[in-house]
Write a protein that holds these residues in place. Structure first.
Motif, PDB file in Angstrom:
ATOM      1  N   VAL A  15     -25.898  12.239 -18.107  1.00 33.58           N
ATOM      2  CA  VAL A  15     -25.783  13.413 -18.839  1.00 33.58           C
ATOM      3  C   VAL A  15     -24.928  14.507 -18.225  1.00 33.58           C
ATOM      4  CG1 VAL A  15     -26.378  15.173 -20.773  1.00 33.58           C
ATOM      5  CG2 VAL A  15     -27.416  12.832 -20.769  1.00 33.58           C
ATOM      6  N   PHE A  16     -25.684  15.077 -17.054  1.00 31.06           N
ATOM      7  CA  PHE A  16     -25.169  15.936 -16.442  1.00 31.06           C
ATOM      8  C   PHE A  16     -23.686  15.671 -15.953  1.00 31.06           C
ATOM      9  CE2 PHE A  16     -24.372  17.574 -11.881  1.00 31.06           C
ATOM     10  CZ  PHE A  16     -24.322  18.869 -12.112  1.00 31.06           C
ATOM     11  N   LEU A  17     -23.298  14.676 -15.369  1.00 32.36           N
ATOM     12  CA  LEU A  17     -22.106  14.053 -14.809  1.00 32.36           C
ATOM     13  C   LEU A  17     -21.083  14.206 -15.993  1.00 32.36           C
ATOM     14  CD1 LEU A  17     -22.848  11.150 -12.435  1.00 32.36           C
ATOM     15  CD2 LEU A  17     -22.504  13.607 -11.988  1.00 32.36           C
ATOM     16  N   ALA A  18     -21.722  13.820 -17.359  1.00 33.08           N
ATOM     17  CA  ALA A  18     -20.845  13.931 -18.375  1.00 33.08           C
ATOM     18  C   ALA A  18     -20.056  15.280 -18.489  1.00 33.08           C
ATOM     19  CB  ALA A  18     -21.389  13.052 -19.564  1.00 33.08           C
ATOM     20  N   GLY A  19     -21.190  16.049 -18.674  1.00 39.00           N
ATOM     21  CA  GLY A  19     -21.002  17.506 -18.787  1.00 39.00           C
ATOM     22  C   GLY A  19     -19.953  18.224 -17.606  1.00 39.00           C
ATOM     23  N   LEU A  20     -20.305  17.486 -16.340  1.00 37.94           N
ATOM     24  CA  LEU A  20     -19.348  18.154 -15.322  1.00 37.94           C
ATOM     25  C   LEU A  20     -18.020  17.692 -15.392  1.00 37.94           C
ATOM     26  CD1 LEU A  20     -19.742  19.683 -12.667  1.00 37.94           C
ATOM     27  CD2 LEU A  20     -20.086  17.537 -11.415  1.00 37.94           C
TER      28      LEU A  20
ATOM     29  N   MET B  14     -32.548   5.075 -27.202  1.00 36.04           N
ATOM     30  CA  MET B  14     -32.287   6.738 -27.048  1.00 36.04           C
ATOM     31  C   MET B  14     -31.293   6.953 -26.045  1.00 36.04           C
ATOM     32  SD  MET B  14     -33.378   8.555 -29.520  1.00 36.04           S
ATOM     33  CE  MET B  14     -34.500   7.779 -30.898  1.00 36.04           C
ATOM     34  N   ALA B  15     -31.611   6.235 -24.783  1.00 40.44           N
ATOM     35  CA  ALA B  15     -31.024   6.599 -23.542  1.00 40.44           C
ATOM     36  C   ALA B  15     -29.537   6.208 -23.777  1.00 40.44           C
ATOM     37  CB  ALA B  15     -31.463   5.802 -22.472  1.00 40.44           C
ATOM     38  N   ALA B  16     -29.341   5.118 -24.291  1.00 41.69           N
ATOM     39  CA  ALA B  16     -27.963   4.389 -24.693  1.00 41.69           C
ATOM     40  C   ALA B  16     -27.240   5.586 -25.526  1.00 41.69           C
ATOM     41  CB  ALA B  16     -28.057   3.051 -25.261  1.00 41.69           C
ATOM     42  N   ILE B  17     -27.931   5.994 -26.762  1.00 43.50           N
ATOM     43  CA  ILE B  17     -27.306   6.832 -27.596  1.00 43.50           C
ATOM     44  C   ILE B  17     -26.724   7.936 -26.780  1.00 43.50           C
ATOM     45  CG2 ILE B  17     -27.638   8.463 -29.683  1.00 43.50           C
ATOM     46  CD1 ILE B  17     -29.627   6.252 -30.787  1.00 43.50           C
ATOM     47  N   THR B  18     -27.684   8.878 -25.973  1.00 44.74           N
ATOM     48  CA  THR B  18     -27.554  10.199 -25.467  1.00 44.74           C
ATOM     49  C   THR B  18     -26.286   9.904 -24.215  1.00 44.74           C
ATOM     50  OG1 THR B  18     -29.937  10.506 -25.597  1.00 44.74           O
ATOM     51  CG2 THR B  18     -28.665  11.870 -24.074  1.00 44.74           C
ATOM     52  N   ALA B  45     -30.970  13.014 -27.082  1.00 41.82           N
ATOM     53  CA  ALA B  45     -31.879  13.923 -26.393  1.00 41.82           C
ATOM     54  C   ALA B  45     -33.281  14.463 -26.936  1.00 41.82           C
ATOM     55  CB  ALA B  45     -31.114  15.093 -25.811  1.00 41.82           C
ATOM     56  N   ALA B  46     -33.011  14.700 -28.320  1.00 41.99           N
ATOM     57  CA  ALA B  46     -34.317  15.176 -29.076  1.00 41.99           C
ATOM     58  C   ALA B  46     -35.300  13.968 -29.246  1.00 41.99           C
ATOM     59  CB  ALA B  46     -34.078  15.835 -30.555  1.00 41.99           C
ATOM     60  N   GLY B  47     -34.772  12.697 -29.385  1.00 40.96           N
ATOM     61  CA  GLY B  47     -35.597  11.776 -29.150  1.00 40.96           C
ATOM     62  C   GLY B  47     -36.181  11.262 -27.964  1.00 40.96           C
ATOM     63  N   LEU B  48     -35.648  11.708 -26.783  1.00 36.71           N
ATOM     64  CA  LEU B  48     -36.188  11.420 -25.600  1.00 36.71           C
ATOM     65  C   LEU B  48     -37.281  12.475 -25.404  1.00 36.71           C
ATOM     66  CD1 LEU B  48     -32.975  10.762 -23.469  1.00 36.71           C
ATOM     67  CD2 LEU B  48     -34.677   9.180 -23.938  1.00 36.71           C
ATOM     68  N   TYR B  49     -36.934  13.612 -25.860  1.00 42.38           N
ATOM     69  CA  TYR B  49     -38.156  14.827 -25.691  1.00 42.38           C
ATOM     70  C   TYR B  49     -39.077  14.249 -26.522  1.00 42.38           C
ATOM     71  CZ  TYR B  49     -34.243  18.102 -24.559  1.00 42.38           C
ATOM     72  OH  TYR B  49     -33.242  18.649 -24.042  1.00 42.38           O
ATOM     73  N   VAL B  50     -39.278  13.754 -27.673  1.00 39.37           N
ATOM     74  CA  VAL B  50     -40.316  13.099 -28.356  1.00 39.37           C
ATOM     75  C   VAL B  50     -41.014  12.056 -27.604  1.00 39.37           C
ATOM     76  CG1 VAL B  50     -41.395  11.751 -30.259  1.00 39.37           C
ATOM     77  CG2 VAL B  50     -39.596  13.411 -30.664  1.00 39.37           C
ATOM     78  N   MET B  51     -40.385  11.321 -26.817  1.00 38.45           N
ATOM     79  CA  MET B  51     -40.818  10.369 -26.160  1.00 38.45           C
ATOM     80  C   MET B  51     -41.515  10.889 -24.727  1.00 38.45           C
ATOM     81  SD  MET B  51     -38.108   7.255 -25.962  1.00 38.45           S
ATOM     82  CE  MET B  51     -39.441   6.167 -25.652  1.00 38.45           C
ATOM     83  N   LEU B  52     -41.142  12.062 -24.362  1.00 39.13           N
ATOM     84  CA  LEU B  52     -41.762  12.948 -23.181  1.00 39.13           C
ATOM     85  C   LEU B  52     -43.046  13.583 -23.644  1.00 39.13           C
ATOM     86  CD1 LEU B  52     -38.867  13.945 -21.002  1.00 39.13           C
ATOM     87  CD2 LEU B  52     -40.575  12.460 -20.546  1.00 39.13           C
ATOM     88  N   ALA B  53     -43.498  13.492 -24.839  1.00 38.66           N
ATOM     89  CA  ALA B  53     -44.580  14.090 -25.601  1.00 38.66           C
ATOM     90  C   ALA B  53     -44.190  15.694 -25.966  1.00 38.66           C
ATOM     91  CB  ALA B  53     -45.805  13.944 -24.602  1.00 38.66           C
ATOM     92  N   ALA B  54     -43.099  15.892 -26.011  1.00 39.25           N
ATOM     93  CA  ALA B  54     -42.722  17.273 -26.422  1.00 39.25           C
ATOM     94  C   ALA B  54     -42.162  17.314 -27.778  1.00 39.25           C
ATOM     95  CB  ALA B  54     -41.592  17.696 -25.291  1.00 39.25           C
ATOM     96  N   ASP B  55     -43.234  17.481 -28.755  1.00 44.07           N
ATOM     97  CA  ASP B  55     -42.755  17.298 -29.897  1.00 44.07           C
ATOM     98  C   ASP B  55     -42.046  18.674 -30.515  1.00 44.07           C
ATOM     99  OD1 ASP B  55     -45.248  18.582 -29.550  1.00 44.07           O
ATOM    100  OD2 ASP B  55     -46.231  17.721 -31.327  1.00 44.07           O
TER     101      ASP B  55
END
Lengths: 102, 172
Positions: A15-20, B14-18, B45-55
């Motif tokens: 994501v950082f590389l895309a933003g850069l 989620m990673a593919a979407i992001t 990214a919000a979905g990934l945050y949920v997966m990191l237990a950061a609701d």
């Protein structure tokens, strides 16, 4: 394979590389701001990944919330500046706004 | 147990979407499509945050980014670019040198991520974080919290002043 810290770090690197890339190649000021927002998001992802996988408290999540707050302020000011530039120069091409250049 | 085996699947989705929509933001020529792709990046990214237990952070992300910043960006796009201008996004640095810079930085970052000895602790089950975050905001982080409100006030006033149209008439 177990999903761990490095998986999230690699996602945030991409994501950082895309933003850069966005910041480097755009001449549209709004495009540059969107690239900055991508970079801020990747930093947030790193904060939360380390908060989850290598700490026991919520400090990383607090910092992520402050980053989101500052990103909101930055977007408001940045887009106001873009609108001001548009009213003055009738374009938002950042290479056309070189009045201060010698 | 069945939930545990779903974790990688959801992560890769989620990673593919992001990542996919992040590169969509970077590579599409139409600035309007960039903004729409940015929405999917922020939601992923919000979905990934949920997966990191950061609701709580995930909810804030959806509210502030998707509900606020993205709408503001779309407003700015529609206010600034004329219809013929929408797809104009010519490049300041050529694509080739940008790819060179990206390749160098990306290679070194991925290499660092893979080789560094991260201090990883044992992760527990995700628990709700809102109570702990609220406590921290009003005890340990009270000064940054108040400063944040000042920064937001200053940004609000600054945005109004900067984008006001009749500055000269008011002054004269």
């Amino acid at each position: 394979m177990e999903i761990g810290l490095t998986h999230f770090l690699v996602v945030s690197t991409m994501v950082f590389l895309a933003g850069l890339f966005c910041v480097l190649t755009r001449r549209n000021a709004i495009g540059i701001l969107m690239g900055v927002e991508l970079i801020l998001n990747s930093a947030n992802l790193n904060y939360l990944a380390f908060s989850r996988y290598s700490s026991v408290n919520y400090d990383g999540q607090m910092f992520a919330i402050f980053v989101i707050m500052l990103a909101a302020a930055e977007a408001a000011i940045g887009l106001a500046i873009v609108l001001g530039i548009y009213q003055t120069f009738h374009t938002i091409d950042v290479e056309a706004t070189d009045t201060l250049r010698l | 147990m069945t939930e545990f085996s779903m974790f990688p699947v959801v992560f890769y989705l989620m990673a593919a979407i992001t990542v996919g929509s992040a590169f969509g933001v970077a590579f599409t020529n139409n600035i309007f499509y960039s903004a729409i792709a940015l929405m999917f990046t922020l939601l992923g990214a919000a979905g990934l945050y949920v997966m990191l237990a950061a609701d709580f952070v995930a909810v804030v992300q959806v509210f502030v980014y998707v509900g606020g910043i993205l709408v503001l960006t779309l407003f700015a796009i529609n206010l600034t670019s004329r219809i013929g201008d929408v797809s104009v996004s010519n490049r300041s640095l050529g694509r080739f040198p940008s790819f060179l810079v990206l390749g160098l930085i990306g290679y070194s970052m991925v290499r660092a991520i893979r080789t560094a000895a991260w201090n990883v602790v044992e992760v527990g089950d995700p628990v709700p974080t809102i109570e702990a975050i609220g406590d921290a905001f009003l005890t340990q982080y009270i000064l940054p919290f108040e400063l944040a409100s000042l920064v937001l006030l200053a940004a609000l006033v600054g945005a109004v002043v900067l984008s006001r149209k009749e500055l000269k008439e008011v002054r004269g």
